[in-house]
Design an enzyme around this catalytic site. Structure first.
Site, PDB file in Angstrom:
ATOM      1  N   CYS A 277      19.158   0.043 -20.134  1.00 40.44           N
ATOM      2  CA  CYS A 277      17.889   0.436 -19.510  1.00 40.44           C
ATOM      3  C   CYS A 277      16.704  -0.403 -19.983  1.00 40.44           C
ATOM      4  O   CYS A 277      15.921  -0.924 -19.171  1.00 40.44           O
ATOM      5  CB  CYS A 277      17.629   1.923 -19.718  1.00 40.44           C
ATOM      6  N   HIS A 325      15.282   6.707 -22.762  1.00 44.09           N
ATOM      7  CA  HIS A 325      15.576   6.068 -21.483  1.00 44.09           C
ATOM      8  C   HIS A 325      14.276   5.576 -20.866  1.00 44.09           C
ATOM      9  O   HIS A 325      13.199   6.135 -21.102  1.00 44.09           O
ATOM     10  CB  HIS A 325      16.270   7.041 -20.526  1.00 44.09           C
ATOM     11  N   HIS A 337      16.168   1.485 -12.350  1.00 46.10           N
ATOM     12  CA  HIS A 337      16.629   1.599 -13.739  1.00 46.10           C
ATOM     13  C   HIS A 337      18.120   1.323 -13.849  1.00 46.10           C
ATOM     14  O   HIS A 337      18.841   1.294 -12.855  1.00 46.10           O
ATOM     15  CB  HIS A 337      16.295   2.995 -14.302  1.00 46.10           C
TER      16      HIS A 337
END
Length: 363
Positions: A277, A325, A337
């Site tokens: 990520c 994240h 993402h």
């Protein structure tokens, strides 16, 4: 952009959340609250297969926790790797300084040796004694000036020798400290790597125990959770407040990130074939000409915070209470993402996961 168009796009993003398993909280390291879900060390017995939504919800919570723990370890791995890279570069720089310092020291010693040899050739008498023995006043004055210059040069030479030796000693000390830090970070990377593999293996083993219909139902539960979260976020009216326009660098970062759609997630990866990520977001901004921290946690710590209502395309949306994240806002209520192992870079609703906050790389 007109409100009607924005509404249509927002609705489209919501529909995306409802029809793709790539856009769910469980695919992005959800962090269950204290006491929710089974512990990371407990897995269902090999002989038992979860049945019914209640059991599947427990499986989903378990998977969320396993992937969240893997995300935490991935951030630790990435941070240790980044530090190790900087320490390695510092050690190389110190080594170059040591080489130059030793060359300088050799030159200074040669100069000192030449001065000592010259004094020996004059019979070893100091310049002051030779001046006193002179019968020529002008020679005395000229000699006095040369003597003063010689003394200053000698003092300068001694001072430079001393400073060079001190610099070399400090370079050696710094290099030793960097080596110790590098070794510590190598151990941290190794520990994080082992934890990542352990968590991902446990998650894959858990998913492998599900029958085909159970996997399909689990995917549906994940889709429903994503849809519910995104719908709740949109129903708050937040999209009517988000009107920021991307900067030139922001547009370039978004273009880079969206060009990676479909590429697999891989922990610790920064492209060009695979990403995690924060590897995706950091590389997107690097491509835009603006370096940012490597990990989602450091991105949260170091970059400028902005209100969700003020975010614009290119800004980074940080998720979960521990910033494990990150996705890039691309406009109209959506982010791009890299979700988690087993998934690919994709677009999903910005509200489909618990938002911690928003940061702006090019503030």
């Amino acid at each position: 952009m007109g409100s009607g168009t924005r509404s249509l796009i927002a609705t489209a993003v919501t529909v995306v959340c409802a029809v793709t398993v790539l856009a769910v909280p469980g695919t992005a390291f959800a962090a269950p609250g204290p006491g929710s879900g089974p512990s990371a060390s407990s897995t269902p017995p090999a002989s038992s297969t979860p049945a019914g939504d209640k059991s599947l919800e427990a499986v989903r919570a378990k998977l969320d926790k396993l992937y969240h723990d893997a995300a935490v370890a991935t951030d630790s791995y990435n941070a240790a790797e980044e530090k190790a890279d900087k320490q390695s570069a510092a050690i190389v720089d110190l080594a170059k300084k040591i080489v130059k310092g030793r060359q300088k020291l050799d030159q200074l010693k040669k100069r000192a040796g030449a001065a000592a040899a010259a004094q020996y050739r004059t019979g070893g008498l100091p310049d002051e004694a030779r001046l006193l023995l002179s019968n020529d006043p002008q020679e005395f004055l000229d000699g006095a000036d040369r003597t003063m210059q010689g003394e200053r040069a000698a003092k300068g030479l001694i001072g430079e020798l001393t400073r060079t030796q001190q610099d070399l000693a400090q370079y050696a000390k710094d290099a030793s400290a960097r080596w110790k830090e590098l070794e510590a970070n190598r151990k941290a990377k190794d520990a994080a790597r082992k934890k990542i593999k352990k968590q991902i293996s446990a998650a894959e083993e858990l998913e492998a125990r599900l029958a085909k219909k159970e996997k399909e139902r689990l995917a549906k539960l994940e889709e429903d959770a994503a849809l519910k979260a995104q719908t709740t976020w949109l129903d708050s009216g937040i999209l009517d407040e988000i009107k920021g326009k991307a900067s030139a660098q922001g547009r370039k970062a978004v273009a880079y990130a969206t060009a990676q759609i479909g590429k697999p997630y891989e922990w610790g990866a920064e492209g060009p074939a695979t990403y995690d990520c924060s590897g995706l977001t950091s590389q997107a901004w690097a491509d835009a000409g603006h370096a940012i921290p490597r990990t989602s946690q450091e991105q949260w710590k170091q970059l400028k915070h902005v209100d969700v209502k003020d975010m614009r395309p290119g800004d980074l949306v940080i998720y979960f209470h521990d910033a494990t994240h990150v996705g890039m806002y691309i406009g109209d209520g959506a982010i791009v993402h890299a979700p988690r192992p087993g998934r690919t870079v994709t677009i999903t609703g910005a509200g489909s996961m618990p938002i911690l906050g928003v940061v702006r790389p090019d503030a």
